[in-house]
Design a protein around this motif. Structure first.
Motif, PDB file in Angstrom:
ATOM      1  N   ALA A  95       0.827  -1.201   0.000  1.00 24.47           N
ATOM      2  CA  ALA A  95       0.000   0.000   0.000  1.00 24.47           C
ATOM      3  C   ALA A  95       0.866   1.259   0.000  1.00 24.47           C
ATOM      4  O   ALA A  95       0.511   2.263  -0.616  1.00 24.47           O
ATOM      5  CB  ALA A  95      -0.930  -0.008   1.206  1.00 24.47           C
ATOM      6  N   GLU A 106      -4.966   9.029  -0.127  1.00 27.12           N
ATOM      7  CA  GLU A 106      -5.757   8.816   1.083  1.00 27.12           C
ATOM      8  C   GLU A 106      -7.108   9.516   1.041  1.00 27.12           C
ATOM      9  O   GLU A 106      -8.049   9.070   1.689  1.00 27.12           O
ATOM     10  CB  GLU A 106      -4.975   9.184   2.336  1.00 27.12           C
ATOM     11  CG  GLU A 106      -4.400  10.574   2.349  1.00 27.12           C
ATOM     12  CD  GLU A 106      -3.404  10.744   3.480  1.00 27.12           C
ATOM     13  OE1 GLU A 106      -3.325  11.890   3.977  1.00 27.12           O
ATOM     14  OE2 GLU A 106      -2.732   9.775   3.851  1.00 27.12           O
ATOM     15  N   GLU A 111      -8.696   2.076   2.745  1.00 28.73           N
ATOM     16  CA  GLU A 111      -7.741   0.967   2.912  1.00 28.73           C
ATOM     17  C   GLU A 111      -8.219  -0.276   2.162  1.00 28.73           C
ATOM     18  O   GLU A 111      -7.421  -1.011   1.582  1.00 28.73           O
ATOM     19  CB  GLU A 111      -7.538   0.652   4.396  1.00 28.73           C
ATOM     20  CG  GLU A 111      -6.800   1.725   5.162  1.00 28.73           C
ATOM     21  CD  GLU A 111      -5.373   1.908   4.682  1.00 28.73           C
ATOM     22  OE1 GLU A 111      -4.703   0.902   4.358  1.00 28.73           O
ATOM     23  OE2 GLU A 111      -4.922   3.067   4.623  1.00 28.73           O
ATOM     24  N   GLU A 115      -6.294  -2.425  -0.723  1.00 34.17           N
ATOM     25  CA  GLU A 115      -6.115  -3.877  -0.664  1.00 34.17           C
ATOM     26  C   GLU A 115      -6.655  -4.538  -1.926  1.00 34.17           C
ATOM     27  O   GLU A 115      -6.039  -5.460  -2.466  1.00 34.17           O
ATOM     28  CB  GLU A 115      -6.814  -4.457   0.574  1.00 34.17           C
ATOM     29  CG  GLU A 115      -6.032  -4.288   1.845  1.00 34.17           C
ATOM     30  CD  GLU A 115      -4.667  -4.961   1.800  1.00 34.17           C
ATOM     31  OE1 GLU A 115      -4.572  -6.120   1.328  1.00 34.17           O
ATOM     32  OE2 GLU A 115      -3.692  -4.333   2.224  1.00 34.17           O
TER      33      GLU A 115
END
Length: 150
Positions: A95, A106, A111, A115
């Motif tokens: 990441a 961000e 997240e 992934e």
């Protein structure tokens, strides 16, 4: 491969490698047919050096089908053309690497999104060195006994 407008598109490392291989094969064939044809030594050196570098990069194991699958799988993320190209060329494994490639990462992605991107990268763009890294990681986990020297 034919480039219709040199300034119209960005090329991936895979496309550059394919183009260089094609040009080198044409040059060799032309020289076989006509021994008087000579190419500048600087051109040959640059072609050789770039090709050798690309053979050590992720593009050396990629195929056109993998590239298409990869680009199709990334469509839902609405990445820019440059971001997709950088991910394709660099093939990030974490990441953190994706954060370095994607602008305002961000703010744009969660997240889970990151992934999912990593999973897409790993499944659609496999690399030979992934197996080597897995073996090295397993060896490190096993903990080989240390020898003592007297």
């Amino acid at each position: 491969m034919k480039i219709t407008n040199a300034c119209a598109a960005l090329l991936s490392n895979y496309e550059v490698m394919a183009l260089l291989d094609e040009r080198q094969n044409i040059q060799i064939e032309l020289q076989r047919n006509d021994a008087s044809i000579e190419y500048p030594e600087n051109l040959r050196t640059i072609q050789f050096e770039v090709t050798e570098y690309l053979k050590t990069s992720p593009c050396s194991t990629q195929t056109p089908a993998q590239l298409k699958d990869f680009l199709d799988a990334l469509k839902p993320f609405k990445l820019t053309r440059a971001e997709r190209l950088q991910i394709l060329n660099l093939r990030p494994k974490s990441a953190v690497e994706i954060y370095l490639i994607i602008e305002e990462c961000e703010e744009r992605f969660s997240e889970d999104d990151l992934e999912n991107m990593l999973n897409i990268i790993i499944t659609t763009l496999p690399r030979d060195d992934d197996e080597v890294e897995e073996e090295e990681a397993e060896e490190g986990e096993e903990g080989e006994p240390m020898e003592q020297y007297d």
